[in-house]
Scaffold this motif. Sequence first.
Motif, PDB file in Angstrom:
ATOM      1  N   THR A  16      62.352  27.520  38.988  1.00 14.53           N
ATOM      2  CA  THR A  16      61.737  26.805  37.872  1.00 14.53           C
ATOM      3  C   THR A  16      62.056  27.491  36.544  1.00 14.53           C
ATOM      4  O   THR A  16      62.454  26.844  35.565  1.00 14.53           O
ATOM      5  CB  THR A  16      60.208  26.744  38.052  1.00 14.53           C
ATOM      6  N   SER A  17      61.889  28.803  36.509  1.00 14.47           N
ATOM      7  CA  SER A  17      62.117  29.550  35.276  1.00 14.47           C
ATOM      8  C   SER A  17      63.576  29.502  34.854  1.00 14.47           C
ATOM      9  O   SER A  17      63.890  29.376  33.675  1.00 14.47           O
ATOM     10  CB  SER A  17      61.678  31.012  35.451  1.00 14.47           C
ATOM     11  N   TRP A  18      64.492  29.617  35.825  1.00 15.74           N
ATOM     12  CA  TRP A  18      65.911  29.606  35.492  1.00 15.74           C
ATOM     13  C   TRP A  18      66.305  28.290  34.817  1.00 15.74           C
ATOM     14  O   TRP A  18      66.972  28.274  33.778  1.00 15.74           O
ATOM     15  CB  TRP A  18      66.754  29.821  36.741  1.00 15.74           C
ATOM     16  N   VAL A  19      65.900  27.181  35.418  1.00 14.28           N
ATOM     17  CA  VAL A  19      66.249  25.873  34.864  1.00 14.28           C
ATOM     18  C   VAL A  19      65.620  25.689  33.485  1.00 14.28           C
ATOM     19  O   VAL A  19      66.279  25.248  32.536  1.00 14.28           O
ATOM     20  CB  VAL A  19      65.802  24.745  35.823  1.00 14.28           C
ATOM     21  N   ASP A  20      64.342  26.051  33.357  1.00 17.67           N
ATOM     22  CA  ASP A  20      63.649  25.846  32.089  1.00 17.67           C
ATOM     23  C   ASP A  20      64.239  26.732  30.992  1.00 17.67           C
ATOM     24  O   ASP A  20      64.495  26.267  29.878  1.00 17.67           O
ATOM     25  CB  ASP A  20      62.154  26.148  32.260  1.00 17.67           C
ATOM     26  N   ARG A  21      64.459  28.018  31.281  1.00 14.77           N
ATOM     27  CA  ARG A  21      64.985  28.941  30.263  1.00 14.77           C
ATOM     28  C   ARG A  21      66.419  28.592  29.887  1.00 14.77           C
ATOM     29  O   ARG A  21      66.812  28.735  28.726  1.00 14.77           O
ATOM     30  CB  ARG A  21      64.908  30.386  30.769  1.00 14.77           C
ATOM     31  N   SER A  22      67.201  28.148  30.862  1.00 11.55           N
ATOM     32  CA  SER A  22      68.582  27.747  30.572  1.00 11.55           C
ATOM     33  C   SER A  22      68.613  26.548  29.629  1.00 11.55           C
ATOM     34  O   SER A  22      69.346  26.535  28.638  1.00 11.55           O
ATOM     35  CB  SER A  22      69.328  27.405  31.863  1.00 11.55           C
ATOM     36  N   PHE A  23      67.807  25.542  29.947  1.00  7.69           N
ATOM     37  CA  PHE A  23      67.814  24.345  29.110  1.00  7.69           C
ATOM     38  C   PHE A  23      67.218  24.626  27.731  1.00  7.69           C
ATOM     39  O   PHE A  23      67.689  24.086  26.723  1.00  7.69           O
ATOM     40  CB  PHE A  23      67.036  23.213  29.784  1.00  7.69           C
TER      41      PHE A  23
END
Length: 458
Positions: A16-23
């Motif tokens: 969840t964090s990876w996708v959110d922080r990347s976007f």
Amino acid sequence: MILNNHHKLYLSHALTSWVDRSFEFASYLLISKIYTSSLLQSSVYGLTTTLAALVLSNQIGNWINILSRLNTYRVTLLVQKISIVVSTVLFYYLFVLNTNNNDGNVKDSSRTLHGSSNGLYAVIIVLGCTLKLSFIGNSIAIEKDWAFIISEGHLEVLLPTMRRIDLVCKTVSPIFVGFLLAAPSHLIATIVICAWTTVSAVVEYILVSQIHNDVPALHSRTPYTPPTPTTSATPTESEHQEQEEEASAPVSLREYIHHKTFLITLSVGMLYINVLSFGGTMTSYLTMIGYSNSLLGIMKAVAGIMGVAGTYAQPLLSKRIGNVRTGLWSIWQLSLTLSLVLIAIANKAHDTPTTTSVLLFGGVAASRLGLWMFDLAESLILQEYTSSSHITSITGWQYSMCNLFDLLQYVLTIVWSDPAIFVVPASISVGVVVAAAGVYTGFVWKDRGHLLHHIKLK
């Protein structure tokens, strides 16, 4: 290797964090590439999404108390991933549209292109609002409710680990995104982000569903009480009824203001009036004054490493002086290091580029140590000082508080949108952070009766 529920929660949180922080990092980089002369567009995006969170965060906290835990997760997951995928596609199309317009490679009239561009950007902003709200709902549900139950009330290990996961994602994902967007074609970045988001959604759902099936306490909406030797394992029917009534009663604004954690959440909220971080506004500013995407990704990674160090330093310091005084030391460290960043921006025209970059990036990176130490200390204090039946509602009010001040951050850069006068919102930010440290100091005095304690650090 068989994963236990803690490991499944960590992995799900990492995805969840990876996708959110990347976007999050990619969106502001793309906005600054599309609109190259002003901070206005990135500020409007941040302002609108934050306003949505401000208005609806408390309702989300109350909604989580009503809906079943698994259904809450399903809704937030679905909305979050769809918002990212559609936004990414629209960003790509908007980038192509503006590039063709600038190169004169299209037959459409300038007015038609301008209207199409504004329309697409409006849709992106709406999707940004749904993304932020779904992420808030997911964070409240998982970090404040699920984590408490899975750990049986013992968050001393689980919560810092989740913070570290979040920071590692903040550290690594900007490097990945920076180099991804440096590719010759933005189509590659679009495909990668959309594909990764889709795969992540499937894996996250499987992991969280398994956790839900393994932990019977997650099946009930009654407030969870950690098992103790004196606690009955099977509450009576009347106790269940009382718990359900207590769970369905949200905390009012008046009750929140008079709650003993109000000053803590106020100080946390005030930290959001801060343009001196590697958030969207400062990322856009640094891009406009000539720093490359890859360098910004690396510098954000360094700041993330300092934040990770903060999550290790906080438990060690708390063992010596407690969470409350750890928060005091960390918020004042944050204030002092951000002052160095302000000095760098104010003297940019007079100092050498090397001096400016060292003070600017070094100050921001050092401030992450204090910020994440304070964030973790505040989360543990809030959990300690708030009953389990009120934690989601109080957290909802805290999110609203944070988004109110975050909103004011974007107002600053809308009023002073010219990058040449960025020093003005930067100065206001530092002043408010110092004031936040003063508010928290007031809480410590009220709670402890003193500020300094005669405990030697060994």
